[in-house]
Each structure stands twice: as structure tokens, then as C-alpha cells.
Design a protein around this motif. Structure first.
Motif, PDB file in Angstrom:
ATOM      1  N   UNK A 356       0.823  -1.206   0.000  1.00 17.57           N
ATOM      2  CA  UNK A 356       0.000   0.000   0.000  1.00 17.57           C
ATOM      3  C   UNK A 356       0.853   1.250   0.000  1.00 17.57           C
ATOM      4  N   UNK A 357       1.940   1.224   0.754  1.00  9.64           N
ATOM      5  CA  UNK A 357       2.848   2.376   0.763  1.00  9.64           C
ATOM      6  C   UNK A 357       3.386   2.643  -0.631  1.00  9.64           C
ATOM      7  N   UNK A 358       3.839   1.593  -1.281  1.00 12.61           N
ATOM      8  CA  UNK A 358       4.475   1.807  -2.579  1.00 12.61           C
ATOM      9  C   UNK A 358       3.473   2.100  -3.679  1.00 12.61           C
ATOM     10  N   UNK A 359       2.247   1.598  -3.559  1.00 14.84           N
ATOM     11  CA  UNK A 359       1.212   1.990  -4.516  1.00 14.84           C
ATOM     12  C   UNK A 359       0.994   3.495  -4.408  1.00 14.84           C
ATOM     13  N   UNK A 360       0.917   3.973  -3.172  1.00  9.66           N
ATOM     14  CA  UNK A 360       0.663   5.395  -2.966  1.00  9.66           C
ATOM     15  C   UNK A 360       1.780   6.246  -3.555  1.00  9.66           C
TER      16      UNK A 360
END
Lengths: 592, 277, 196
Positions: A356-360
């Protein structure tokens, strides 16, 4: 190289240089830039040839009903004869050779082709001129940078001769596969260390030069976008490459010194347990690799942004739209590029909450890219567009990079990446940004700055033929890949037809092969045009494009030392069609 | 050769495939829409602003802030995507599993170049695996001295599951990184040596689906093929019973043998070499 | 072309001499290089079940502490060398440079002794993960120390030939920066390898 002997300024050499010191071990940034340019063209052609072989295999991986091993046909027969029974038995590719070509195509195109062309060739030639400098801050380091690159390239190619062949674990060299691979992988690692060293030398030079050698009046806010792009690119190279170097050292030690940085406990190798202490983590390699490799893709891209900005400004005869936004976006992309790397690793087995962090961060980084494209697009509004050959390429970059950037969205978004990861959709995406994107921009740069390099123009008719014969086939090559990937065809399959789920989209591989061959054919007019025009092209003066930036305020080609007197800058870089000014361009260095 | 020129997504066969497909279409509609809008404007500019006699470019373009609007719109759209779909769907598919007591759990061990599937059998307990016991005949190193292993079924390349019942795969690799991919389920997951990874799906259509390897694993990467047989409950039970009978028979004899040989529909091998047997 | 003489007064847009700016830039890349390796060590040390840390006694902490002191002292002598050069005291400058170089020699000698001791104890680069990281990290660091000694040797040679004066001290400053960096890396490696 038609470089004049005239000495500029008060700095000159006591006696004329010998051939070796003038052309081979030159410390002049212009000569070095041209050396890089021609060498990288060569590597690009090599990488292209490898790709052609691969596409031939992918289009016809299985013998047809009428196959006769005694009569192979012209193409297959030639290939079988050229590459031998081990690599291409009966003209069909052995999987190990396919994997070698795959790994080397990627490596060569990125590290020996596009980056040296975009950064080292055009950066070296143009940057000092555009900031009004005599040369780079460290000319000898510059020369060393080229030769280390050259040696690295030769070492990289030599790996094809190693027992077992060249590196064959993908350009990504994932462990443990790469640790247990044949010796070619060790050579790949050594070559990478050389190439990284060359890049670091170059990065240091570009950064110090940009900061320290700007002409009087050339504040950072008056620097052309091209210079900003090169500067941010150099910072990316400086900070990201060492991490890959660290990883490469660890992998090298795993391969030759018996360490287990990336080897887990009780790994099976062949039929037995790999005799190592174990305890390492294969994912560590991926983190170290992608920490470089993600900023690396912006190294591929940002110089293209810079180039397209320059060509568009020159050929729209108006200031670029949103200079501050352009520069700010380029800097923002540079900074953000360091925190998106694990979008290549959503399915790697790393902790799932990290996704989720890297998608953001990944979706956020798309915004400055959109900003750059928007600014360049809006630069066309109210313009007076001259469709010169460089402008054709710069204009084509916009929609082509648009497709590339847009197809990044379903990949960066993890739920859709579940389906698309490691399929041809990824290959279509990144090739759109790099080939119809960056490479098209780099070709445009060649036509745009060729007059400055050689004092002559390239032929326009051949240029237009080259343009259409490159951009249209590129779409024939890469768009079907998006289709194949959407259907789920995986990457790096030596024969996709062995898996029946790929058969419904296999036909597209024929289209791709046709596009590849046609595109290769249309590079012939370009190569001919390039070399023929060096000696026979239409002669030009200082400023054939009537541009404002400083590289056009010195002779074509510039002498050693570049400017007759150190230029003084009085205005911004894109003062075109200034109201009240009679001529539609106002060079940066012209007196007020 | 029946090579097609198909396009789009392959037939969906898992419970979450529809969600992923909707997202895929949504994204592509937006992408194509943006491309068309930009493309139209771009083409307009090329025509309207081409250099003609007497026409001079305009030094100023009004509204230097106007370029921030597309940026803002796209950022807003992407944040909405992440919050509304990204986080929940990712959690559902990758971070949580269906309750284990309602699912079929299978251990997957990938190797160069085959898929080994270990079923726990009626006792629902997986037999211990030891790397020291790995042989060509005992690919996963199943420890026969472990009572839980007595009823374990090990198949190569063939995964039998029941339609409508969740399947949880616990995966690892013996050697290098592989990746389990079934396009019809819209999911994949890397198999990493030294780690355990998880992939779950609930098959919704009876049929046979192909497992491909989606991470380069060596020269046999393109041949690393498996099958998922989604059976009706009756067919599955029949298969499981048949496997168990075979297993008990062989384990009584003392050696562990995989219950099923490779079952591939195509006997073609890599061109120029002997077909894979 | 003014590429040969790096005077401290060459006009640069930032006012910082090329050599100094260049060295800072280079050191930024070195931070990432050692940072990549050190992070890998930290990650695997906290995450790997098989990373066995040798006991303190086997690690030879007192000797390593002495070595740390040696390197820090050589950084002090480097600072003094630069100050001497700025004040145009060539003799002092050469003496302090030699002491810095000597510090490097002593450091490497102690390191060689340590390596030998560890090999006898069975800690090698491939014996286990800790050994792998220990030798990789300290080995790369030692290579950098040798590089630094090369710089010192060059500066001493230039000084002996009369090519060094307060008008071009910026390359001495750059060399000093590099040496301090090498010292700093050791100051980080020492606790994470020996003390924790």
C-alpha cells in the motif's frame, strides 16, 4: 570530426595535439560527447539485433507442418549456420540462448545504449555549452569516464564467449538463479561495476559543472530545462548506482567467495543441497537492485524530457509553458523516484502491507510526469510550429510517452498488477516509455544538435522517411505486447506456445516481428544520413535553428574552449517572439 | 498452428476475478479517455498553430496555473482508487485468507522445473518435509516417519480442487524463485526459497486451467507448466479417494512415490530437441 | 584550459572550489555504497535465524578499539596538516601528512593481524553470514583506507616537489575530507560489528 584548431579565449595549448590526444584520449567534452554518441549507437544496434533474433523465435517457435530439417529455408538456414547447433538447433532457439539474449538485450540497451546516449553523449556535448562554460569541471575525469564505459561494454559483450554463455538471469539478475548461473553472470557483474564507475565519474562531473561553471548572469532560474534535467539525472545516478554496486559486490561474493548473502538455508542446487552456510535472503537482492533500477528508469526518461523541451521551445517560437512547473516536476520526480522501488516487488513475498505504501508513492509520482507532459502540450498553444525533423520526433514523443505513462497505471496499482505482473503488458509499458518515448527524443536530439556538432545539417528528406519508418513500426511492435500481456502471456518465455493459454494471442507475435524488421530497415536511411552528412551535409552557421540558448552562440562546431569570450547572460532561456522585439528570438547572451 | 489474434482478458474463473476485471476496465477507460482528450487537443494545436505567413507566436499563454488542473484531477482520481479499491482489495486477496477450516489447504513446492503439490489428506495435517530426504522420487522430502505424512498426497504439476471451495496455497521453492500464475484466476505469487508465501482463490467454474511460471527460473522456465483441475465435489472426492488408496498402498511398502505422473496435454517439447516425456 | 591548476581562488558560480564540491559529491555516493552494505547487514542481522554473532572475546574488542583510536588520531593529524598548509608551514605540513599516512599503515597492520586471528578461529568470509559481512564491510573499508593512503602519498610527493602552496590548498582539503569520511565509516562499522 571537423573540429577546428582555433583557440578560444586566452587558454590554449602550446602545440597542436597528436591524433591520439585529440581524438582518442581527448579531454574536450565535445569530442567525448561524440565518442559516447557513436559508441552508444553501436550498442543500440547490437541490442536491436538481439531483439530481432528473439522476436523471430517468438513468432515461429515451433516447426510448421511442412518443416523439413534438410531444407531450412533462407532465414532459418542462415540463423542456424550463424549461431550453430548448440544455440539455434535447426534455427530454433535453445532456451539458454534465449535467456542470454533476453538478459543482454536489456542490459545493453539500458546501460550501454540509452543512458550513455541521453546522459553522456548529449549531456556532455550540450550542457557546458548551454551554461556558457569552456568545458566540464573535470575534463580528465570525463575522458576516464568514457574509456571505463568502453571497457565495461567490451567486457559485457565478451561474456557471450564464456562457458555456458552470457548472463541469462534477466537484466534483473534475481538471486538465487543468478548466483548459480554460468560464469557469464560473473562477467556481467564485473562489467556492471565498470559501467557504474563510469557513470559515477560522469555524475560527479555534471553536478560540479552545473553548479560551478555557469556563465555570469546564468542563474539557476535561467538555466534551460535540458540542464535541469541533466542535473537531476546526475544526482539520481550518484545516489542510486552505489546501492546496486553494493548489491553487485554481494552477488559477486556469493558467486566466487562462497558467501550466502542471497542464499537461504537448505537451498537445493541440482540434486543436492547447495553447500553454503545459508541464512541469506533472496529478497535482499531485489531491494538493492530495484533501489537503483527504479531511479534508473528516470535516468532514461529525464534527459528525454529535457531534450523535448529544448526542441519544442525552438520550434514553437514561444516560451515554454510553465518553466517553473517543468523544473519543479523534474526535481520532484527525482526525489520521489527513490521511494517507489518496491512496486516492482508487490508479488515478491515481501511483507504485503508494504504494497500500500508503494502503490501510494507510485501513483503520486505519476502526477509530476503528467505535469511535464501537460506543460509541453500547452507549449503548443499559441505557437508558430515549425515541423522540422527534430520537431517531428519531439512531437511524437508526447503521445508515445503518454501511452507509456498511462499503461503504468494498472501496473502501479497493486490489484490490477496481480494479473499483469511479469506479463508482456509490463514489457509493452516500459518499452513505450523507453523506445517510442526516450529513444525517439534522443533521435530528435541527434537531428537537432548535429549541426552544432559537425557544422552541417542532416538531410531533411531522409529524416522524414526515418521518422515515419520508426514511429509507426514502433507502435506495431509494442502495442500488441499490451494485448498479449492483458491476456496473461508471461515474460521471458523462450517458447510461449508450449503453454496453451498463450495460443489465443500468439498471432500478434507475427505482427511484432514484421514491425521489428521494418523498423530496422528504416534505420538504414538514418545511419547513412548521419555519416554522409558529416562530410557532405548542407553547411550551417552558428545558429541554424534561430534558437536562444547559449550553445547556438558559438561556432558550429565550437572550437576548443567553446566561446570567443565568456558569455554573459541577460535573460531567460526561452525569450521567443518577445512583444516589441523585431526578430522572433532573443538569444540569452545578446546585450539588452 | 492455431495462433490467435485475440484481445482482452481471458475467461474469469475465480471469485474475485470480476472485481479485478472491473477495475481493469475502469482504469483502461480512464486511460483511453485521457489519451483521446489529450490527443484531440494535441492534433488541434498541430493544425491551428502551424507556422504560416504573417503568423507570429504569442509570447504569453494565459493562465499558467491552468496546467495544475489535470494534475489535481489525476491525483484525486488516483487517491480515490487507492482508498476505495486498492487497500481493501489488496487486503482481501493478499493479506487475508478465507477461514482455514472452510478451505482446502495445499502446500506448494516449486522446483526447477515442476510444481509439487502436497495435500494433507483426511487427517488435515501436513506431514513434515526434510531437505535431507529430497530425492528424485521424493521431490518434497516428505518424512515418512511422521504419522501425519501417512495420508499425504503429493502430485506433480497437477492441482485438483473443488469448485466453489476456497483453496489456500502455502508456497515455497526448493531452489530459485518461481511464480505461480493462473491467468483465469487473476492472481499470481512468487515462490521464494527460504520463505513461505501464500496465494488463495475460490474457483467458480469447473474446468482445466493452466499454471504458468511467471518468474524466470532457468532454462526450463518456459516448460514449467502445470494444470489446475477444478472438479465438481463428486469428481474431487473420487479423485481424492483414488489418490489415498494409491498412497496407502505405496507407504505400506515403505517408499514414498508421487501419486501421479506428469499429465500434460501437449507432447511438444522445445523445437529441435526431443519432446518432453 | 584551466583544468590543471586547482587554485582556491578559481572563480566558481557557487564560490566553492571544484575539488571540494567534487569531493563532497563523491562522498555522497560513498555514503550510499556503504549505506547499502550496512543496511543489508542490519536487515539480515535482525531477520536471519542463522546469523550467529561470535562472542566478544573472539572478536578482539580491545584491539579494535585501539585501531579506532589510531584512525581518529590520523584524522586529527590531517586537520593539523591542512592548517599548516594554510599557514604556509611546509615542514609541519609534510610531517603531519606523514603521520596521517603512518596512521593508515598502523590501522592496516592491526587489521591484518585481526583477520589472521579470525581465520584461525574459524571465522571466514564464507563460514557464516556474520563472517561474510565482517570481511566484506571491513575489507571494502580497508580498500578505501589504501586509497586514502594513495592520496596522502600523492600530496606528500607534490609537497616534496614544491607543487603545494597555500594558493592551491583546496586539493589538500578535498583529500582531508576523504580521509575523514573513511574514518567516519570506521566509527560506524566498529560498534555495529564489534560492540552490539
Amino acid at each position: 570530426m571537423s573540429e577546428s584548431h582555433a583557440h578560444a579565449g586566452e587558454h590554449g595549448h602550446a602545440q597542436p595535439l597528436s591524433f591520439w590526444w585529440k581524438y582518442v584520449f581527448s579531454v574536450d567534452h565535445k569530442v567525448i560527447g561524440i565518442q559516447y554518441m557513436i559508441t552508444s549507437f553501436l550498442f543500440l544496434l547490437l541490442g536491436f539485433a538481439m531483439m530481432l533474433l528473439m522476436r523471430y523465435q517468438l513468432a515461429t517457435p515451433q516447426p510448421g507442418e511442412n518443416f523439413d530439417p534438410e531444407h531450412l529455408g533462407m532465414v532459418r538456414g542462415l540463423i542456424a549456420w550463424l549461431f550453430g547447433e548448440e544455440r539455434m538447433p535447426y534455427g530454433f532457439m535453445a532456451p539458454e540462448f534465449y535467456n542470454q539474449l533476453g538478459a543482454m538485450h536489456g542490459t545493453i540497451m539500458i546501460f550501454l545504449g540509452v543512458v550513455p546516449l541521453g546522459v553522456a553523449a548529449f549531456g556532455n556535448f550540450v550542457l557546458p555549452l548551454q551554461i556558457g562554460a569552456e568545458d566540464m569541471a573535470f575534463p580528465r575525469l570525463n575522458m576516464a569516464s568514457y574509456w571505463v564505459y568502453f571497457v565495461g561494454g567490451v567486457v559485457m559483450l565478451s561474456s557471450f564467449l564464456a562457458p555456458g554463455g552470457a548472463a541469462q538471469s534477466g537484466w534483473t539478475s534475481y538471486a538465487p538463479l543468478s548466483v548459480t548461473a554460468p560464469p557469464g553472470q560473473t562477467i556481467w557483474l564485473i562489467a556492471m561495476v565498470l559501467i557504474i564507475t563510469s557513470s559515477l565519474f560522469g555524475a560527479i562531473n555534471f553536478i560540479v559543472t552545473t553548479l560551478n561553471l555557469r556563465a555570469k548572469g546564468m542563474s539557476l532560474g535561467r538555466m534551460p530545462v535540458f540542464c535541469w534535467a541533466q542535473f537531476v539525472t546526475a544526482v539520481l545516478l550518484l545516489l542510486a548506482f552505489p546501492v546496486l554496486e553494493a548489491g553487485a559486490i554481494l552477488q559477486l561474493l556469493d558467486r566466487v567467495a562462497g558467501t550466502s548473502f542471497f542464499i537461504p538455508k537448505d537451498m537445493i542446487y541440482g540434486a543436492t543441497v547447495f553447500p553454503r552456510a545459508g541464512g541469506g535472503n533472496p529478497l535482499l537482492w531485489q531491494h538493492l537492485f530495484w533501489f537503483l533500477a527504479h531511479p534508473e528508469v528516470y535516468v532514461l526518461l529525464l534527459p528525454a524530457f529535457g531534450i523535448v523541451s529544448e526542441i519544442i521551445a525552438t520550434n514553437t517560437r514561444k516560451p515554454l509553458f510553465g518553466y517553473k512547473e517543468l523544473v519543479g516536476s523534474i526535481v520532484f520526480i527525482g526525489v520521489l523516484s527513490f521511494v517507489v522501488w518496491a512496486h516492482h516487488m508487490f508479488l515478491s513475498g515481501m511483507r504485503t502491507s508494504l504494497a500500500n505504501l508503494f502503490v501510494t508513492t507510485t501513483l503520486i509520482i505519476s502526477v509530476p510526469s503528467v505535469a511535464v507532459l501537460t506543460c509541453l502540450l500547452l507549449s503548443l498553444r499559441g505557437a508558430r510550429i515549425r515541423f522540422t525533423v527534430p520537431m517531428l520526433f519531439a512531437l511524437a514523443f508526447l503521445p508515445m510517452f503518454g501511452i507509456g505513462g498511462l499503461t503504468g497505471l494498472p501496473l502501479g496499482f497493486a490489484p490490477t498488477d496481480l494479473h499483469l505482473h511479469d506479463t508482456f503488458y509490463v514489457i509493452g509499458h516500459f518499452h513505450y516509455v523507453v523506445a517510442p518515448g526516450s529513444l525517439v527524443a534522443l533521435i530528435g536530439a541527434t537531428y537537432h544538435w548535429f549541426p552544432k556538432m559537425f557544422g552541417r545539417k542532416m538531410n531533411d528528406t531522409l529524416g522524414k522517411i526515418h521518422f515515419w519508418g520508426t514511429v509507426i513500426p514502433m507502435n506495431l511492435i509494442f502495442f500488441p505486447m499490451l494485448i498479449q500481456g492483458m491476456w496473461g502471456m508471461q515474460r521471458r518465455l523462450a517458447d510461449p506456445t508450449l503453454q496453451w493459454h498463450n495460443l489465443p494471442v500468439q498471432g500478434w507475435s507475427t505482427v511484432i516481428l514484421v514491425g521489428s524488421v521494418v523498423m530496422m530497415a528504416f534505420q538504414i536511411p538514418f545511419l547513412f544520413n548521419f555519416f554522409w552528412s558529416i562530410w557532405n551535409g548542407e553547411k550551417v552557421g552558428e545558429n541554424p535553428w534561430e534558437a536562444t540558448t547559449l550553445e547556438w552562440a558559438c561556432p558550429s562546431p565550437p572550437p576548443h574552449g567553446n566561446f570567443a569570450a565568456p558569455p554573459e547572460v541577460h535573460r531567460g532561456p526561452y525569450e521567443y517572439s518577445v512583444p516589441g522585439h523585431q526578430v522572433d528570438y532573443w538569444p540569452q547572451d545578446e546585450a539588452a | 498452428m492455431d495462433y490467435g489474434y485475440g484481445w482482452g482478458l481471458p475467461p474469469a474463473a475465480s471469485s474475485y476475478a470480476a472485481q479485478i476485471d472491473s477495475l481493469m476496465w475502469l482504469l483502461h477507460v480512464v486511460m483511453v479517455g485521457i489519451f483521446i482528450i489529450w490527443g484531440v487537443y494535441f492534433s488541434y494545436c498541430l493544425v491551428a498553430y502551424r507556422a504560416t505567413n504573417g503568423h507570429r507566436a504569442s509570447y504569453h499563454t494565459a493562465g499558467e496555473r491552468s496546467s495544475l488542473i489535470p494534475d489535481g484531477l489525476i491525483l484525486a482520481f488516483e487517491m480515490w482508487l487507492i482508498l476505495a479499491f486498492g487497500i481493501p482489495i489488496w487486503a482481501q486477496i493478499k493479506q487475508r485468507t478465507p477461514p482455514a477450516d472452510q478451505a482446502l489447504e495445499v502446500n506448494v513446492m516449486g522446483q526447477q522445473f515442476a510444481w509439487n503439490f502436497q495435500y494433507a489428506g483426511p487427517d488435515k495435517a501436513f506431514g513434515r518435509r526434510k531437505v535431507s530426504l529430497v530425492t528424485a522420487a521424493n521431490a518434497i522430502g516428505l518424512d515418512d516417519t511422521d504419522p501425519a505424512a501417512k495420508d499425504d498426497i503429493v502430485t506433480i504439476n497437477n492441482l485438483h480442487v473443488q469448485v466453489g471451495k476456497p483453496v489456500i496455497l502455502h508456497m515455497t521453492s526448493k531452489d530459485v524463485i518461481h511464480s505461480f500464475q493462473v491467468t483465469n484466476f487473476r492472481n499470481k505469487q512468487d515462490l521464494v526459497p527460504g520463505l513461505q508465501t501464500m496465494l488463495w482463490f475460490t474457483p467458480t467454474e469447473v474446468g482445466k486451467y493452466e499454471i504458468g511460471c511467471a518468474q524466470l527460473c532457468g532454462i526450463g522456465h518456459t516448460q514449467m507448466i502445470g494444470n489446475v483441475f477444478v472438479d465438481t465435489p463428486e469428481a474431487y472426492d473420487a479423485w481424492a479417494k483414488e489418490q489415498l488408496q494409491g498412497r496407502v498402498a505405496t507407504s505400506a511398502g515403505g517408499s514414498v512415490t508421487p501419486a501421479q505422473a506428469v499429465e500434460t496435454s501437449d507432447a511438444r517439447g522445445i523445437a529441435g530437441t526431443a519432446p518432453k516425456s | 584550459m584551466s583544468s590543471q591548476a586547482h587554485t582556491a581562488t578559481v572563480a566558481t558560480s557557487t564560490g566553492i572550489p571544484h575539488a571540494k564540491l567534487g569531493m563532497w559529491t563523491f562522498l555522497a555516493s560513498e555514503v550510499m555504497l556503504f549505506g547499502g552494505l550496512i543496511s543489508s547487514y542490519v536487515i539480515l542481522r535482525s531477520g536471519s535465524p542463522t546469523m550467529v554473532i561470535p562472542p566478544r572475546t573472539m572478536m578482539g574488542v580491545p584491539l579494535a578499539t585501539l585501531n579506532t583510536f589510531v584512525l581518529i588520531s590520523s584524522s586529527v593529524t590531517m586537520v593539523l596538516a591542512l592548517a599548516a598548509m594554510k599557514a604556509n608551514e611546509l615542514d609541519k605540513y609534510m610531517r603531519y601528512l606523514a603521520m596521517t599516512f603512518g596512521g593508515g599503515v598502523i590501522f592496516l597492520m592491526i587489521k591484518a593481524y585481526e583477520y589472521n586471528h579470525k581465520w584461525h578461529e574459524g571465522i571466514t568470509i564464507s563460514s557464516n553470514l556474520f563472517g561474510s559481512f565482517y570481511f566484506t564491510l571491513t575489507g571494502l573499508h580497508a580498500l578505501h583506507v589504501i586509497g586514502g593512503m594513495g592520496i596522502m602519498a600523492y600530496l606528500m610527493w607534490a609537497g616534496a616537489k614544491g607543487h603545494q602552496s597555500p594558493t592551491n590548498y583546496d586539493r589538500v582539503e578535498a583529500g582531508g575530507l576523504y580521509w575523514h569520511f573513511v574514518d567516519l565509516v570506521w566509527v560506524i562499522l566498529f560498534p555495529i560489528l564489534y560492540l552490539v
